[in-house]
Design an enzyme around this catalytic site. Sequence first.
Site, PDB file in Angstrom:
ATOM      1  N   ASN A 193      51.222   5.865 -40.269  1.00 49.10           N
ATOM      2  CA  ASN A 193      51.756   6.161 -38.930  1.00 49.10           C
ATOM      3  C   ASN A 193      52.567   5.033 -38.309  1.00 49.10           C
ATOM      4  O   ASN A 193      53.601   5.295 -37.679  1.00 49.10           O
ATOM      5  CB  ASN A 193      50.592   6.521 -37.991  1.00 49.10           C
ATOM      6  CG  ASN A 193      49.792   7.700 -38.487  1.00 49.10           C
ATOM      7  OD1 ASN A 193      50.351   8.680 -38.951  1.00 49.10           O
ATOM      8  ND2 ASN A 193      48.468   7.590 -38.416  1.00 49.10           N
TER       9      ASN A 193
ATOM     10  N   PRO B 205      45.056  -0.659 -43.776  1.00 48.10           N
ATOM     11  CA  PRO B 205      44.449   0.557 -43.241  1.00 48.10           C
ATOM     12  C   PRO B 205      45.374   1.752 -43.447  1.00 48.10           C
ATOM     13  O   PRO B 205      46.591   1.657 -43.241  1.00 48.10           O
ATOM     14  CB  PRO B 205      44.264   0.240 -41.751  1.00 48.10           C
ATOM     15  CG  PRO B 205      44.301  -1.248 -41.658  1.00 48.10           C
ATOM     16  CD  PRO B 205      45.205  -1.712 -42.758  1.00 48.10           C
ATOM     17  N   LEU B 206      44.793   2.873 -43.849  1.00 51.19           N
ATOM     18  CA  LEU B 206      45.583   4.064 -44.132  1.00 51.19           C
ATOM     19  C   LEU B 206      46.351   4.531 -42.900  1.00 51.19           C
ATOM     20  O   LEU B 206      47.499   4.981 -43.001  1.00 51.19           O
ATOM     21  CB  LEU B 206      44.672   5.189 -44.647  1.00 51.19           C
ATOM     22  CG  LEU B 206      45.370   6.448 -45.172  1.00 51.19           C
ATOM     23  CD1 LEU B 206      46.287   6.088 -46.329  1.00 51.19           C
ATOM     24  CD2 LEU B 206      44.350   7.494 -45.598  1.00 51.19           C
ATOM     25  N   CYS B 207      45.725   4.407 -41.717  1.00 54.81           N
ATOM     26  CA  CYS B 207      46.395   4.848 -40.500  1.00 54.81           C
ATOM     27  C   CYS B 207      47.648   4.023 -40.224  1.00 54.81           C
ATOM     28  O   CYS B 207      48.651   4.528 -39.712  1.00 54.81           O
ATOM     29  CB  CYS B 207      45.439   4.787 -39.313  1.00 54.81           C
ATOM     30  SG  CYS B 207      44.755   3.142 -39.011  1.00 54.81           S
ATOM     31  N   THR B 208      47.604   2.743 -40.613  1.00 55.10           N
ATOM     32  CA  THR B 208      48.759   1.880 -40.383  1.00 55.10           C
ATOM     33  C   THR B 208      49.907   2.235 -41.313  1.00 55.10           C
ATOM     34  O   THR B 208      51.055   2.391 -40.874  1.00 55.10           O
ATOM     35  CB  THR B 208      48.373   0.403 -40.586  1.00 55.10           C
ATOM     36  OG1 THR B 208      47.372   0.050 -39.639  1.00 55.10           O
ATOM     37  CG2 THR B 208      49.578  -0.509 -40.407  1.00 55.10           C
TER      38      THR B 208
END
Length: 450
Positions: free
Chosen positions: A220, A214-217
């Site tokens: 961030n 996941p891009l958020c993982t």
Amino acid sequence: MSSGEVQTAEYLQRRWLNIRKLLERSGPFCHPDFEPSAEILDFTMNSCKILIVGAGGLGCELLKDLALMGFKKIHIIDMDTIELSNLNRQFLFRKNDIGLSKAKCAVEFVNKRVPGCEATAHHCAIQDMDDGFYRQFHIVVCGLDSIVARRWLNGMLASLLQYNDDGSLDQSSVIPLVDGGTEGFKGNARVILPGMSACIECTLDLYPPQITFPLCTIANTPRLPEHCIEYVKVLQWSKENPWGNTIPLDGDDPHHVAWVLEKAQERAMKHGISGVTYRLTQGVLKNIIPAVASTNAVIAAACATEVFKLASSCCVNMNNYMVLNIADGVYTYTFSAERRADCVACSNSTKVMALESDATLQTIYTKLCEDQLFMMKSPGITTIINGRNKTLYMSSIKSIEERTRDNLKKKITDLGLYNGAEILVADVTTPNTITIKLNVIENLDVDMPS
């Protein structure tokens, strides 16, 4: 006859002695149509044409196995060139071969080492060959590492099927596909009779989903070394443009890999993560699945055995899917995968998609990508209205995608698609355009009980 000729004749007589025992006498496990004969060996050696797809870890083993079993008319197709990392398991290659065609080097090696073998190499993509090329083979055996390529090949063999006037399959048009795959200490082998048994499309749910982060993982909260590498790959490369805007990231370029490694190590150190290595970096960039030579050898042997059964009928074929796990001991299991009556590749039935009348073109596109029946990658959708071909949406060509993007928001009825209308769909997973009939269901307001 000279002494040398006598020795050669004696050698050839001994060489095929064990295979003759299989082909020249009957047994309890023979195929019902098997008739023992010396002519079977002559057919397998001099007439039976085999196509091996892929010259990697499995392909090298397959070429060696089939050549040593007596098959001479072997063709092998692969578009890749040899890399240093191939040498630990693709045993037909040497260090001097790095940068050369896999298919050509494999063929040169085997033809030199196996007397009488007449293997032929094709250094190109499978999509570069037309249906006439595939129609010439008696059996196709596949050692690919790409699901998309497998699906394309499966679709090509299914498209060669011919049907009688009563709708029954003309079995003489069936070209069997023997498919093998490995992933670490796991593997599988299967026998596909297009139009008769379950094909690749019938069993898409058996393939593991590709690992993504996941891009958020990765942006961030990275927790793994892979997250740090993926961050540099997805975000930093395009942002910092180390080699310019037009240069794509190449996992085979040591300079590119070294740059990603350095940036990933910096990010890993910042977040207290260890384990970012050159090998792991290249593996993430190229989506490399660790390969084990022994797994390749076992699966290739199983596939080669099935090819020999199909060519000779000396034994009943596997029915029809075998899985192997040698991570803890040795475990195998064989089961019969079931064919789908509505399969988009191997069924002779009309393909139907059910939609509500207020559905948009985006609804169709999403179904084509996510519905288990289709599972396409980037479908292009066209239709025929008043005898003219009309492109509704096509994502693979940028200029057409920009012109047709607004159609995704429109209702299908506004695009002239009503109940019974047909759409034509093209995708990288299939060699031929698929015709799908729309079953448009009117929305009905139902009064719910209070």
